[in-house]
Design a protein around this motif. Sequence first.
Motif, PDB file in Angstrom:
ATOM      1  N   SER A 113       0.852  -1.196   0.000  1.00 20.06           N
ATOM      2  CA  SER A 113       0.000   0.000   0.000  1.00 20.06           C
ATOM      3  C   SER A 113       0.888   1.248   0.000  1.00 20.06           C
ATOM      4  CB  SER A 113      -0.938   0.006   1.213  1.00 20.06           C
ATOM      5  OG  SER A 113      -0.204   0.209   2.392  1.00 20.06           O
ATOM      6  N   ASP A 114       0.358   2.346  -0.483  1.00 19.72           N
ATOM      7  CA  ASP A 114       1.052   3.643  -0.561  1.00 19.72           C
ATOM      8  C   ASP A 114       2.149   3.681  -1.634  1.00 19.72           C
ATOM      9  OD1 ASP A 114      -0.465   4.511   1.666  1.00 19.72           O
ATOM     10  OD2 ASP A 114       1.011   3.635   3.022  1.00 19.72           O
ATOM     11  N   ARG A 122      -1.099   6.085  -5.822  1.00 21.06           N
ATOM     12  CA  ARG A 122      -2.423   6.586  -5.419  1.00 21.06           C
ATOM     13  C   ARG A 122      -3.532   5.860  -6.169  1.00 21.06           C
ATOM     14  NH1 ARG A 122      -1.624  12.283  -3.654  1.00 21.06           N
ATOM     15  NH2 ARG A 122      -1.541  11.971  -1.412  1.00 21.06           N
ATOM     16  N   THR A 158      -4.067   3.723  -0.914  1.00 20.56           N
ATOM     17  CA  THR A 158      -3.272   4.572  -0.033  1.00 20.56           C
ATOM     18  C   THR A 158      -4.115   5.029   1.146  1.00 20.56           C
ATOM     19  OG1 THR A 158      -2.031   5.385  -1.924  1.00 20.56           O
ATOM     20  CG2 THR A 158      -1.987   6.748   0.031  1.00 20.56           C
ATOM     21  N   THR A 159      -3.525   5.044   2.322  1.00 24.21           N
ATOM     22  CA  THR A 159      -4.203   5.612   3.477  1.00 24.21           C
ATOM     23  C   THR A 159      -3.259   6.587   4.161  1.00 24.21           C
ATOM     24  OG1 THR A 159      -3.388   3.820   4.866  1.00 24.21           O
ATOM     25  CG2 THR A 159      -5.606   3.556   3.941  1.00 24.21           C
TER      26      THR A 159
END
Lengths: 331, 366
Positions: free
Chosen positions: B336-337, B340, B349-350
């Motif tokens: 993740s990340d 986008r 993405t967080t």
Amino acid sequence: MTAVATRQIQFREALREAMSEEMRRDPRVFLMGEEVAQYQGAYKVSQGMLEEFGPRRIIDTPISENGFAGLGIGAAMMGLRPIIEFMSWSFSLVAADQILNNAPKMLYMSGGQFGCPIVFRGNDGAGGQLGSTHSWAVEGLFSNVPGLRIAIPSTPYDAKGLLKTAIRCDDPVFFLESERMLGNKGPVPEEEYLIAFGVADIKRAGTDCTIVSFGRPVHFCLEAAEKLAAEGIECEVIDGRTIRPLDIDTIIESVKKTGYCVVVDQSWPFGSVASEVAAQVYERAMDYLDNRVYRVCSDDVPAPYSKVLEQAMLPHAGKIIEAVKKATYLA
Amino acid sequence: MTMTDPKTALQPVDRVEARTRLKWLRDMMLIREFELRTMQAYQEAKIGGFCHVYIGQEACAVGCIAAANPDDPVITAYRDHGHALARGMEPRYAMAEMFGKTGGCAKGKGGSMHFFDRRTRFYGGHAIVGGQTPLGVGLAFATRYENEVLERGEKRVTLCFLGDGALNQGALHEAMNLAAVLELPCLFIVENNRYSMGTAIERGTAMAHDLSTKAAAYGMPFYQADGMDVCAVYNVMKKAVDRCRAEQIPAFVEIKTYRFKGHSMSDPQKYRSKDEVAEYEANDPIRRLADALIASGDLDEKAFRALSQGVRDEVRDAIAWAEKSPEPDPATELYSDVVREPFGPYGPTTLPEMCGHEPGAIADEQ
């Protein structure tokens, strides 16, 4: 081709239309690079754009690739949408820290806080007797880097649709053009369209051998396929259009049908895009292959100046025909 | 400029109340305490990788950031803990980042050298020497673009910190030239601690005795401050910031400082003498400000002890919080990340917990 169009425009005009349309649509988009404004573009891609958008959005830079590449990334971190033109991707090597460390990794290193919606674009591949320093095909080098997308169109139609997608993308995109194709004309419709990343285009359908390529060598593949068809070999030519993401599904589907695969890539063979495609074909379709995958790359030497030597080094239709014949046990 | 004699009073500060100077004192003490505990945690192997502490240089970040507005972008190099804290990052998010935990300011993906904080417009900690300077120019470009093309926002300036080690990187010279020719409001703030790792500035930098020459080469105004006097840093930076904001031009600021500890956590410091270190330690910017505030009657020893206890408690709590923060789960965090717009193996993405997990609530940018 997915669209029927009567209008024929040059590759450079397609690029210009993509940028201009997106700049009209989104005031956050600007174009920066060497000679993009007053000179009207070193290769006339940005011709007339200074007049339409003014010096605040079409910005000439000094010869400082590391500096202006980084400037673009900083601006993108704050939410602008820069298009950074490299006169040649060969010159991007002096900006390596910015384009490889910062653009593709900022989002990850910041834990999702700062993205980098930026497009780097310019000429890639041999320009014609420019010698080794100016003849980089960077796709082999840069496709090793996670966090970025690489688009590499072969036609004006694809160039426009892919560039518009690139400019709207929330992540960094490396957009690889070719000086040798900027004057090529092709059909481009008047109405707006976008081409999604990760969707290959079958430029020629065939049943006997799959040929996969990216960018300018797609035309050599089509030339080879034409000649092979006269000999009764029907090749399926797949234009990947983007290297990251790679549309491996379309490639696998074709290989399952033909049983043979040739990958044509203008980068150097060791650790190349062709090697990656071949590896993924083996991983996904080993049992469907009736022969090993053949690669046609640039020869594993620095790009020479001599016309004869340069032609000997680069992929061309003759090499592709030979590879297809070997792959299909005809040679 | 002359370096202020440590035995004399600090530079008087115009229009700054005593309580503001008390806040500067606390900010510097918090950084000092944070860094001491960082060193301890590093020795206990709770922190990995490369780690560079800011002890001795606290007046630089605190004085500079006090002179800027909260919405002025800030960017720096790898010795970034002090800037992040001075800018307002809570110590627990900084500590958790170094512990490699999910509660970290970058969810454990950046580490000591890559702190980021969107809420405070802190655009990072950047670990390739000089590499942050073109980014700083880009931040300044964006603020000007927002004003002039998007027609929104107030005039802003960008604080782009660098060490003296970056003076000889091509990136800085390209960045300064671009800032000059494009007229971008970027302050290049050199924290001159006299050593790039173990190389004394005179050994690696031409015209080290007169850094105004660097500014002159690009036609920028030059400012210089005693980095062991937070009031002097503030005074000089206030002038520089006000001018760059009004005229939307770049400037070059040299802050003469010193790091009391090694370059990183693994530095035997054979390149400098113990006497030299002791001389600078006697000129401690925290002690000097505390003494001045005591002399002026704005602080007494009891209040000073209370301040000390306060920062100790805050950092102790930060460590406890960081220790409790969970390790990242590779199943969800590794992929993740990266981008986008997810594709292939990449997930969504967080934002870090620090940002409240609400993209819209943090900033309208991006």
